[in-house]
Structures are given as C-alpha cells and as structure tokens.
Design an enzyme around this catalytic site. Sequence first.
Site, mmCIF file in Angstrom:
data_model
loop_
_atom_site.group_PDB
_atom_site.id
_atom_site.type_symbol
_atom_site.label_atom_id
_atom_site.label_comp_id
_atom_site.label_asym_id
_atom_site.label_seq_id
_atom_site.Cartn_x
_atom_site.Cartn_y
_atom_site.Cartn_z
ATOM 1 N N ASP A 94 0.789 -1.231 0.000
ATOM 2 C CA ASP A 94 0.000 0.000 0.000
ATOM 3 C C ASP A 94 0.821 1.281 0.000
ATOM 4 O O ASP A 94 0.525 2.221 -0.715
ATOM 5 C CB ASP A 94 -0.927 -0.018 1.229
ATOM 6 C CG ASP A 94 -1.783 1.221 1.305
ATOM 7 O OD1 ASP A 94 -2.528 1.455 0.346
ATOM 8 O OD2 ASP A 94 -1.697 1.946 2.309
ATOM 9 N N ASP A 121 4.344 0.706 4.160
ATOM 10 C CA ASP A 121 4.139 -0.553 4.882
ATOM 11 C C ASP A 121 3.954 -1.709 3.890
ATOM 12 O O ASP A 121 4.179 -1.541 2.696
ATOM 13 C CB ASP A 121 2.914 -0.428 5.794
ATOM 14 C CG ASP A 121 1.651 -0.161 4.969
ATOM 15 O OD1 ASP A 121 1.772 0.187 3.776
ATOM 16 O OD2 ASP A 121 0.543 -0.313 5.513
ATOM 17 N N TYR A 178 -8.582 2.514 6.138
ATOM 18 C CA TYR A 178 -9.322 2.921 4.931
ATOM 19 C C TYR A 178 -10.818 2.684 5.109
ATOM 20 O O TYR A 178 -11.423 1.885 4.406
ATOM 21 C CB TYR A 178 -8.792 2.166 3.700
ATOM 22 C CG TYR A 178 -7.402 2.596 3.303
ATOM 23 C CD1 TYR A 178 -7.192 3.787 2.617
ATOM 24 C CD2 TYR A 178 -6.277 1.818 3.621
ATOM 25 C CE1 TYR A 178 -5.911 4.202 2.252
ATOM 26 C CE2 TYR A 178 -5.003 2.219 3.257
ATOM 27 C CZ TYR A 178 -4.831 3.417 2.571
ATOM 28 O OH TYR A 178 -3.572 3.822 2.204
ATOM 29 N N GLU A 220 5.146 10.204 4.048
ATOM 30 C CA GLU A 220 4.786 8.880 3.536
ATOM 31 C C GLU A 220 4.450 8.962 2.049
ATOM 32 O O GLU A 220 4.195 10.039 1.503
ATOM 33 C CB GLU A 220 3.631 8.235 4.321
ATOM 34 C CG GLU A 220 3.492 6.747 3.962
ATOM 35 C CD GLU A 220 2.839 5.854 5.014
ATOM 36 O OE1 GLU A 220 2.069 6.343 5.843
ATOM 37 O OE2 GLU A 220 3.123 4.633 4.969
#
Length: 454
Positions: free
Chosen positions: A69, A72, A222, A433
């Site tokens: 994703d 991670d 999510y 990120e």
Amino acid sequence: VVMMLYGLQFIVMCFTKYNYTEILHKSLLFYEAQRSGRLPPGNRIPWRGNSAMNDRGNNGEDLTGGYYDAGDHVKFGFPMAFSITLLAWGVVEYWDVYRTTGELDNAIDALKWGTDYLLKAHVAPNVLYGQVGDGVADHRYWGRPEDMPSGNRPAFKVDRRKPGTDLAAETAAAMAATSLAFLGSETPYVRNLITHAKQLFNFATTYRKLYHVSIPGAKKFYKSTSFKDELIWAALWIYRATGEDKYIRDAEGKYMNWGLFQLPHKLRFSWDDKKAGLQMLMVQVSRNLGYGAKRTVKNYCSAVRSRNTNYTEGGLLYLHEWSPLRYAANTAFICLMASNAGIDSEVNAAWARRQIHYMLGDSGRSYVVGFGTRSPQRPHHRSSSCPPRPQQCNWASEESPQPNHFVLNGALVGGPDYNDNFQDRRNNFKQSEVALDYNAGFQGAVAALQYQAV
Ligand SMILES: *[C@@H]1O[C@H](CO)[C@@H](O)[C@H](O)[C@H]1NC(C)=O
C-alpha cells in the site's frame, strides 16, 4: 515543439519547464518498487526481490502478487483497486502520451500487475479477498518485505454473508478501466477482465454493505463513507468498456436518484469519495447526462479555484492536512480532463499546471523522490530505507537521520503543512509517507500536461 522525421517514426520533442516524460517514467518505477510476490526477470528495482510468497486465502488460494500500500506491507484491496482505476484512466485518456514517451509498455505492466492480483483475489463470483496482512501487526515491523514474518499475513474476504459493496464495485471498476488500456484488442485477458468485472458488479449490487464492516481490520486505515459512488463509478467503467446499455442506464438512474451531482464533501476526490471522478466520467461517456454533468464539473473546478477555498501562501490547494498533495493532484487530474473536454479550458489548465508545478519545484523544492531539486531524501518507506544486505534493517533504520539507502524514484510524498513547510523526516509520516493512491491521480495529471504541451 519540434517534430523530426526519424526513420519511420515521428519523434516529438517538446520543451516544458519540467520534464514530464521523466516523471511518468519514474512514477511507474515507484509502482514497480511496491510490487509484492514473485518479481519477473525484467524487474527494474535492484534492491527489491521476491516477497510475501506465502500470501494465501483461507482455503489456500494463491494471493501472491499485487502491491504494497504505502511505506508498509499490507495489501489493502480498496485503495489498491482505486489506484489502478485512476492510473488506468490516465492511460486511457492520454494513451498517445504514453506511447510517444515510450512508457506505454511500462504503464500496461503496472496496470496488469494490479489486475493479475485482483483476478486472483476474486476466487468465486461472490467471494473477493480484500486485504492481506494485519495492519496493526504490520505496522510494528520495520524491515524489508523480503524478510517479513509470515505470521503477519492473514487474508480477509467479503462474500454473501459478509459483503463489501464499495470494495467489490471498485475492484470491478479497476478491471474494466484496465481492459480499456489494452485499446480494443480482444485478447482472452481483456475478456477475462470484463467477465470478472461484471460478476463483481453483480455481487456489489446484490449484497450491500460497507466493506470495512465485513473486514474490520481495514477500518482504522481505509474506512469507507458510502458505497453509492462506487456503484455508479463501476457501472460507468463497465459501460465504457463494453458499450452495454444496461450499465449506463443503471449509472444514470442512480446518479439522479441518489443526487450524486452534488459537490463532493470538502471538494475532495479520493479513494473514499469518487463523486468528482464519476461526474467527470459521466461527461466522457453519457449521452443523456453528459451535458448536465459538464455544468457540475465546471462548478466543481470553479469552487476549487475560488478564493474561499483553502490555499497555502505558496499557492497549494489545501484540502487536508494529511497528504495535501494527493488531493491537489487528484483534483488537478479532474480539471485537466475538464479542460480537454472544453470546460473552462484555459483557466482549468493553468490552475492545474500551477498545482503540479508546485509539487515539481515551483515551491522551492521537489516533492517527488529522485526528481528535480531538493527532492525528499527520507520518505517514510521501509524497503528503500533499509541498508543493503547483510546489514540489519529495523527501527533504527527508521529513526536514523540518514537519507534512505535507496532512492524510491518517482514517489510523491504527502506534502507540506499549511505554511508550506515540509520536514524531510522519515518518522513524520503525515508529510513524508508515500502511497499507491498518491501517485495515481498525480501521474494522470502529468500525462495530461504533457498532452497539452505537445
Ligand atoms: C526527459 O527525460 C527523459 C527520460 O528520463 C529523457 O530521455 C529526456 O532526454 C529528457 N528530456 C530533456 C529535454 O531533458
């Protein structure tokens, strides 16, 4: 623009402020760096190898492959499918850009890497695996995906008893949109994508529930607000891929009944809220409602450009403090397609170009790893942060002030705070990120800018 006849090929050289070809190339390398499973011989990321080779469903189904994703190693099906749909949209709209820049094969490979996995995950007409990996356990680990403990890899599915409408519909959309990227070639693979997309759409329509109720582990990461947008979005994509009337009738009916011609919540177009996207798609495919949808998209882009909307002083559209760049990029992609459809062409194009150029360097720095000046050195991304073997990789690698050991080319990071400040720190994951969905609309927007430049 200089066109030269070169052998039998036209080479189009164009000089833009930023090298869009280089960004398309590197953005596709980012997706390649996110690959899970057995890597093919042509793998272009030397620091990546086979990983998560034991990903399996509850009945032993092969669930290897797909994409990690973000920084991670969870395979979250919902944002993964959305990212593929969005990437495919850019390829479908700007196919010629991909061809002339020499990136078409790489783009098709990136899409197919995603759909190969989604096809595997769809193990029966009404059964779809929507997640591999436990988010909480996964986030306790800092290391290479190649070394990941296999205990972190439970698989979660939706089925008739525990459905997931939004997940199944988005997965259908990803398959249908990807089938279009093969541009009309009637291969068995394309037919297979359509068959699975229709089955998933039927599953989504018949059994209705938000997917994170059935896969509670996804909720923290999510959580989905509604499945209405995905149902319409999927029907539009299947209609576009097949031309079958019942799908457009279905989409148009729901669009009107559910009032999805409204402005999206906080103007965001994202993995959760696809309203702005399906409105633009309606413009592209609907003969009945396309005209009205044009007005809707016009209003959306003008609301975004309005001075009542949040902007940083540096000029970045600021719709969310978490990763503002992806929201700005997604909206830029919509408004560039609007521009191409004759909706306030000049202002929308100029606005979108400013947003993307902010990310590429106009803000004083680049927000794309491995591109331009002052690009991010420490993206919150495990595998690129890990030192070469045989050195160990652990939380000390995350905490270290050193740049990532390997350059995660092409990755768009989350972005700055409201004062245009960005901390290039690995543990500031709000800003540093990277993720599958960040790059998808961004890449489409860059392809659109290249299209307009030629
Ligand atoms: C842009 O980038 C591409 C791919 O990296 C490269 O081949 C090309 O020479 C670059 N163009 C310019 C004008 O620098």
